[in-house]
Scaffold this motif. Structure first.
Motif, PDB file in Angstrom:
ATOM      1  N   PRO A 165       0.821  -1.207   0.000  1.00 51.51           N
ATOM      2  CA  PRO A 165       0.000   0.000   0.000  1.00 51.51           C
ATOM      3  C   PRO A 165       0.855   1.257   0.000  1.00 51.51           C
ATOM      4  O   PRO A 165       2.034   1.217   0.339  1.00 51.51           O
ATOM      5  CB  PRO A 165      -0.772  -0.113   1.323  1.00 51.51           C
ATOM      6  CG  PRO A 165       0.086  -0.936   2.203  1.00 51.51           C
ATOM      7  CD  PRO A 165       0.901  -1.847   1.318  1.00 51.51           C
ATOM      8  N   ILE A 166       0.232   2.398  -0.374  1.00 48.55           N
ATOM      9  CA  ILE A 166       0.947   3.675  -0.244  1.00 48.55           C
ATOM     10  C   ILE A 166       0.134   4.635   0.633  1.00 48.55           C
ATOM     11  O   ILE A 166       0.247   5.843   0.524  1.00 48.55           O
ATOM     12  CB  ILE A 166       1.308   4.304  -1.614  1.00 48.55           C
ATOM     13  CG1 ILE A 166       0.062   4.596  -2.457  1.00 48.55           C
ATOM     14  CG2 ILE A 166       2.277   3.469  -2.390  1.00 48.55           C
ATOM     15  CD1 ILE A 166       0.335   5.624  -3.557  1.00 48.55           C
ATOM     16  N   ASP A 167      -0.696   4.044   1.516  1.00 49.12           N
ATOM     17  CA  ASP A 167      -1.556   4.874   2.360  1.00 49.12           C
ATOM     18  C   ASP A 167      -0.763   5.852   3.231  1.00 49.12           C
ATOM     19  O   ASP A 167      -1.195   6.985   3.471  1.00 49.12           O
ATOM     20  CB  ASP A 167      -2.461   3.988   3.236  1.00 49.12           C
ATOM     21  CG  ASP A 167      -1.670   3.026   4.103  1.00 49.12           C
ATOM     22  OD1 ASP A 167      -0.781   2.336   3.554  1.00 49.12           O
ATOM     23  OD2 ASP A 167      -1.902   2.978   5.320  1.00 49.12           O
ATOM     24  N   PRO A 176      18.107  -6.817   7.655  1.00 45.77           N
ATOM     25  CA  PRO A 176      17.280  -6.305   6.544  1.00 45.77           C
ATOM     26  C   PRO A 176      16.476  -7.395   5.835  1.00 45.77           C
ATOM     27  O   PRO A 176      17.016  -8.455   5.521  1.00 45.77           O
ATOM     28  CB  PRO A 176      18.306  -5.716   5.565  1.00 45.77           C
ATOM     29  CG  PRO A 176      19.640  -5.840   6.192  1.00 45.77           C
ATOM     30  CD  PRO A 176      19.556  -6.705   7.395  1.00 45.77           C
ATOM     31  N   THR A 177      15.220  -7.083   5.564  1.00 47.51           N
ATOM     32  CA  THR A 177      14.385  -8.004   4.787  1.00 47.51           C
ATOM     33  C   THR A 177      15.010  -8.281   3.420  1.00 47.51           C
ATOM     34  O   THR A 177      14.857  -9.374   2.873  1.00 47.51           O
ATOM     35  CB  THR A 177      12.953  -7.450   4.613  1.00 47.51           C
ATOM     36  OG1 THR A 177      12.242  -8.282   3.707  1.00 47.51           O
ATOM     37  CG2 THR A 177      12.917  -6.027   4.102  1.00 47.51           C
ATOM     38  N   ASP A 178      15.746  -7.310   2.867  1.00 52.66           N
ATOM     39  CA  ASP A 178      16.347  -7.502   1.542  1.00 52.66           C
ATOM     40  C   ASP A 178      17.533  -8.473   1.572  1.00 52.66           C
ATOM     41  O   ASP A 178      18.111  -8.777   0.528  1.00 52.66           O
ATOM     42  CB  ASP A 178      16.787  -6.152   0.941  1.00 52.66           C
ATOM     43  CG  ASP A 178      15.582  -5.263   0.627  1.00 52.66           C
ATOM     44  OD1 ASP A 178      14.454  -5.783   0.577  1.00 52.66           O
ATOM     45  OD2 ASP A 178      15.787  -4.047   0.439  1.00 52.66           O
ATOM     46  N   VAL A 208       8.657  -7.827   7.831  1.00 52.58           N
ATOM     47  CA  VAL A 208       8.373  -6.601   7.072  1.00 52.58           C
ATOM     48  C   VAL A 208       7.316  -6.855   5.996  1.00 52.58           C
ATOM     49  O   VAL A 208       6.319  -6.138   5.908  1.00 52.58           O
ATOM     50  CB  VAL A 208       9.667  -6.023   6.441  1.00 52.58           C
ATOM     51  CG1 VAL A 208       9.361  -4.794   5.609  1.00 52.58           C
ATOM     52  CG2 VAL A 208      10.681  -5.690   7.531  1.00 52.58           C
ATOM     53  N   TRP A 209       7.515  -7.904   5.163  1.00 48.65           N
ATOM     54  CA  TRP A 209       6.602  -8.179   4.054  1.00 48.65           C
ATOM     55  C   TRP A 209       5.745  -9.412   4.345  1.00 48.65           C
ATOM     56  O   TRP A 209       6.189 -10.328   5.030  1.00 48.65           O
ATOM     57  CB  TRP A 209       7.377  -8.377   2.744  1.00 48.65           C
ATOM     58  CG  TRP A 209       8.143  -7.163   2.320  1.00 48.65           C
ATOM     59  CD1 TRP A 209       9.495  -6.995   2.313  1.00 48.65           C
ATOM     60  CD2 TRP A 209       7.588  -5.922   1.856  1.00 48.65           C
ATOM     61  NE1 TRP A 209       9.828  -5.735   1.875  1.00 48.65           N
ATOM     62  CE2 TRP A 209       8.668  -5.062   1.590  1.00 48.65           C
ATOM     63  CE3 TRP A 209       6.289  -5.458   1.641  1.00 48.65           C
ATOM     64  CZ2 TRP A 209       8.491  -3.768   1.113  1.00 48.65           C
ATOM     65  CZ3 TRP A 209       6.123  -4.169   1.177  1.00 48.65           C
ATOM     66  CH2 TRP A 209       7.203  -3.345   0.913  1.00 48.65           C
ATOM     67  N   ASP A 210       4.509  -9.419   3.780  1.00 47.37           N
ATOM     68  CA  ASP A 210       3.585 -10.531   4.025  1.00 47.37           C
ATOM     69  C   ASP A 210       3.989 -11.797   3.286  1.00 47.37           C
ATOM     70  O   ASP A 210       3.694 -12.896   3.728  1.00 47.37           O
ATOM     71  CB  ASP A 210       2.165 -10.154   3.545  1.00 47.37           C
ATOM     72  CG  ASP A 210       1.543  -9.128   4.453  1.00 47.37           C
ATOM     73  OD1 ASP A 210       1.986  -9.061   5.622  1.00 47.37           O
ATOM     74  OD2 ASP A 210       0.647  -8.387   3.995  1.00 47.37           O
TER      75      ASP A 210
HETATM   76  C1  EPZ Z   1      11.866  -0.204   0.455  1.00 46.36           C
HETATM   77  O1  EPZ Z   1      10.592  -0.509  -0.090  1.00 46.36           O
HETATM   78  C2  EPZ Z   1      12.883  -0.869  -0.429  1.00 46.36           C
HETATM   79  N1  EPZ Z   1      12.744  -0.348  -1.786  1.00 46.36           N
HETATM   80  C3  EPZ Z   1      12.683  -2.388  -0.422  1.00 46.36           C
HETATM   81  O2  EPZ Z   1      13.780  -2.954  -1.116  1.00 46.36           O
HETATM   82  C4  EPZ Z   1      12.733  -2.894   1.017  1.00 46.36           C
HETATM   83  O3  EPZ Z   1      12.373  -4.271   1.031  1.00 46.36           O
HETATM   84  C5  EPZ Z   1      11.768  -2.116   1.909  1.00 46.36           C
HETATM   85  O4  EPZ Z   1      12.010  -0.692   1.778  1.00 46.36           O
HETATM   86  C6  EPZ Z   1      11.895  -2.465   3.379  1.00 46.36           C
HETATM   87  O5  EPZ Z   1      13.207  -2.246   3.818  1.00 46.36           O
HETATM   88  C7  EPZ Z   1      13.291   0.820  -2.091  1.00 46.36           C
HETATM   89  O6  EPZ Z   1      13.915   1.495  -1.279  1.00 46.36           O
HETATM   90  C8  EPZ Z   1      13.135   1.272  -3.500  1.00 46.36           C
HETATM   91  P1  EPZ Z   1       8.349   0.174   3.069  1.00 46.36           P
HETATM   92  P2  EPZ Z   1       9.313   0.304   0.391  1.00 46.36           P
HETATM   93  O7  EPZ Z   1       7.465   1.301   2.703  1.00 46.36           O
HETATM   94  O8  EPZ Z   1       9.721   1.698   0.683  1.00 46.36           O
HETATM   95  C9  EPZ Z   1       4.120  -1.192   4.850  1.00 46.36           C
HETATM   96  C10 EPZ Z   1      14.862  -4.214  -2.767  1.00 46.36           C
HETATM   97  O9  EPZ Z   1      14.941  -5.449  -2.919  1.00 46.36           O
HETATM   98  N2  EPZ Z   1       3.587   0.050   4.286  1.00 46.36           N
HETATM   99  O10 EPZ Z   1       9.434   0.401   4.068  1.00 46.36           O
HETATM  100  O11 EPZ Z   1       8.250   0.064  -0.611  1.00 46.36           O
HETATM  101  C11 EPZ Z   1       4.482  -2.202   3.760  1.00 46.36           C
HETATM  102  O12 EPZ Z   1       3.346  -2.936   3.336  1.00 46.36           O
HETATM  103  C12 EPZ Z   1      13.549  -3.572  -2.400  1.00 46.36           C
HETATM  104  O13 EPZ Z   1      15.809  -3.445  -2.940  1.00 46.36           O
HETATM  105  C13 EPZ Z   1       2.309   0.447   4.594  1.00 46.36           C
HETATM  106  O14 EPZ Z   1       1.591  -0.226   5.325  1.00 46.36           O
HETATM  107  O15 EPZ Z   1       8.970  -0.456   1.737  1.00 46.36           O
HETATM  108  C14 EPZ Z   1       5.526  -3.052   4.450  1.00 46.36           C
HETATM  109  O16 EPZ Z   1       4.905  -4.039   5.219  1.00 46.36           O
HETATM  110  C15 EPZ Z   1      12.420  -4.518  -2.456  1.00 46.36           C
HETATM  111  N3  EPZ Z   1       1.817   1.608   4.033  1.00 46.36           N
HETATM  112  C16 EPZ Z   1       6.240  -2.060   5.383  1.00 46.36           C
HETATM  113  O17 EPZ Z   1       5.349  -0.930   5.504  1.00 46.36           O
HETATM  114  C17 EPZ Z   1       2.567   2.393   3.223  1.00 46.36           C
HETATM  115  O18 EPZ Z   1       2.070   3.445   2.769  1.00 46.36           O
HETATM  116  C18 EPZ Z   1       7.580  -1.556   4.891  1.00 46.36           C
HETATM  117  O19 EPZ Z   1       7.443  -1.025   3.568  1.00 46.36           O
HETATM  118  C19 EPZ Z   1       3.879   1.998   2.921  1.00 46.36           C
HETATM  119  C20 EPZ Z   1       4.387   0.814   3.466  1.00 46.36           C
END
Ligand code: EPZ
Length: 429
Positions: A123-125, A303-305, A327-329
């Motif tokens: 999501p991007i909420d 890190p999840t990555d 971090v991810w589902d």
């Molecule tokens: C960044 O993604 C990285 N991508 C990801 O790396 C990385 O896995 C992730 O951060 C976590 O460290 C980039 O930097 C381009 P988040 P991002 O927003 O920003 C929830 C790689 O392999 N969430 O930190 O998209 C989300 O669902 C990539 O290099 C909301 O609920 O990740 C997740 O569970 C893949 N609402 C958690 O937060 C939102 O509006 C973390 O996501 C945004 C996120």
């Protein structure tokens, strides 16, 4: 179409130079929009995600000059406000940073909802919540995120979840807003600090990046600068895990060892030795690998990555390891590929139980996303026999010269052209 073909079973020895950080570069390059001036950025990694974001800026009217292999100059003086269509954002998650940067500079943005690696709902909420708290109206219309504001005014924004993307996007939108913005429960990843340093070099006033409270005092105008991107924490971690998994002695150069502490700690627990230098870490492993439990967490956690790469190492470590993803589902899709190579792993939701096996065996496998692809390279390197990794477009999005770097360490890996059967272009980010 191309594949990687790996003849595994060799220890790794030598030195590897780490490139600039992908996840910093994909934020810093669009952030150059805020300067409305010339910005020189050094230590740019040569990877396809970076090429994509440069192409997008170019198509928006920025002048992008290649100064040398890892330095570009971006002039955004004449960049004009534009809507960014889905053809440009569909393969590239970080394209959503264009929303924050354009909203900051033009007070409006219209960017197609981004694609990205598929590991659950993304999501991007929180991004939207942040923009709204700064005074923007934000709607999603026909797949486009449309954000507009008469003026942006600083505000106190609490992030309900620690989000790298939302923290960065709010920073981008807030630097030219009026007054003080406070982001609470902010992400603390190294690239958040790098972006803050870059914004400050362009005249912004951002403090506290790297802690969970970031304060941004809006400035009237920003300007050009010269800036060098930090080394890639995840690329470095990938080579460290590869060295520990294969065994041998590898010096990983051009890194910030502090960023690698959680990875080093888990490798030491698994039986590797790590020596830290000022800007390098040396990984040696000559003893058998031990089980170890790992839980992914936002920085400074593991890190999840790095989760898929660590899964490969644990799959050949003695004993039963528990790998938890917080971090991810859905970030275990690649496990099916490791099972085909002989790993013994059971996944239940966000937890994998890994029973170490003596050896993996090479076969044909498919990368399901960028880091899963990196993990399959490591799996190929530790396996008996030949492994063919397909879908390597994912890996090219985040790893510069991966064949050259592993070959220099004594690995047998090559890129081979194959007949194009189905040309699916993957998304990443
Ligand atoms: C960044 O993604 C990285 N991508 C990801 O790396 C990385 O896995 C992730 O951060 C976590 O460290 C980039 O930097 C381009 P988040 P991002 O927003 O920003 C929830 C790689 O392999 N969430 O930190 O998209 C989300 O669902 C990539 O290099 C909301 O609920 O990740 C997740 O569970 C893949 N609402 C958690 O937060 C939102 O509006 C973390 O996501 C945004 C996120």
């Amino acid at each position: 179409m191309e594949n990687f073909v790996i003849n595994g079973g060799k220890e790794l020895f030598g030195e590897v130079n780490i490139s600039g950080a992908k996840n910093a570069a994909v934020a810093i390059i669009p952030a150059a929009i805020l300067a409305g001036d010339k910005v020189r950025i050094e230590n740019i990694p040569q990877i396809s995600d970076v090429h994509l974001i440069i192409e997008i800026l170019d198509s928006m009217g920025a002048t992008v000059k290649l100064i040398n292999n890892d330095t570009i100059e971006i002039d955004t003086t004449n960049l004009s406000y534009q809507s960014v269509p889905y053809e440009m954002t569909s393969h590239f998650r970080a394209s959503y940073y264009l929303i924050g940067a354009m909203l900051g500079r033009f007070k409006k943005a219209e960017v197609a909802m981004p694609g990205g690696c598929n590991f659950g709902v993304r999501p991007i909420d929180l991004h939207v919540k942040g923009f709204k708290m700064l005074g923007a109206d934000v709607d999603t219309v026909d797949g486009m995120v449309v954000a507009r504001a008469d003026k942006l005014v600083g505000s106190s924004i609490y992030m309900d979840n620690v989000s790298v993307g939302a923290t960065i996007n709010v920073m981008l939108a807030a630097v030219l807003a009026r007054g003080l913005t406070i982001i609470e429960n902010a992400a603390k990843e190294p690239h958040i600090v790098d972006l803050a340093n870059f914004l400050n070099s362009m005249g912004a006033d951002v403090r506290g990046a790297g802690t969970d409270v970031i304060k941004i005092r809006g400035v009237e105008k920003m300007h050009g600068c010269t800036y060098s991107i930090i080394p890639d924490q995840i690329e470095a971690g990938t080579y460290m895990v590869a060295a520990a998994a294969c065994g041998g002695d590898v010096l990983v150069k051009n890194v910030i060892p502090k960023h690698l502490e959680s990875i080093s700690a888990k490798l030491i627990e698994s039986g590797a030795e790590i020596i830290e230098y000022d800007d390098a870490v040396r990984v040696t492993r000559f003893k058998p690998l031990n089980k170890c439990n790992v839980k992914t967490m936002p920085h400074p956690g593991f890190p999840t990555d790095m989760q898929p790469q660590m899964c490969v190492l644990l799959s050949i470590a003695k004993g039963t390891s528990i790998l938890s993803e917080s971090v991810w589902d859905n970030r275990f899709q690649y496990v099916g590929q490791l099972l085909r190579m002989g790993a013994n792993i059971q996944v239940d939701g966000k937890v994998a139980v890994i029973e170490g096996v003596d050896r993996l065996t090479g076969c044909e496998v498919k990368a399901t996303d960028l880091r899963a692809g990196a993990a399959l390279i490591i799996a190929g390197l530790v396996s008996d026999g030949v492994t063919t990794v397909e879908n390597i477009q994912y890996i090219d999005r985040g790893y510069e010269d991966v064949v050259k770097k592993f070959t220099a360490l004594g690995a047998e890996i090559k890129r081979v052209e194959v007949q194009d059967t189905a040309s699916a272009v993957p998304s990443a980010g």
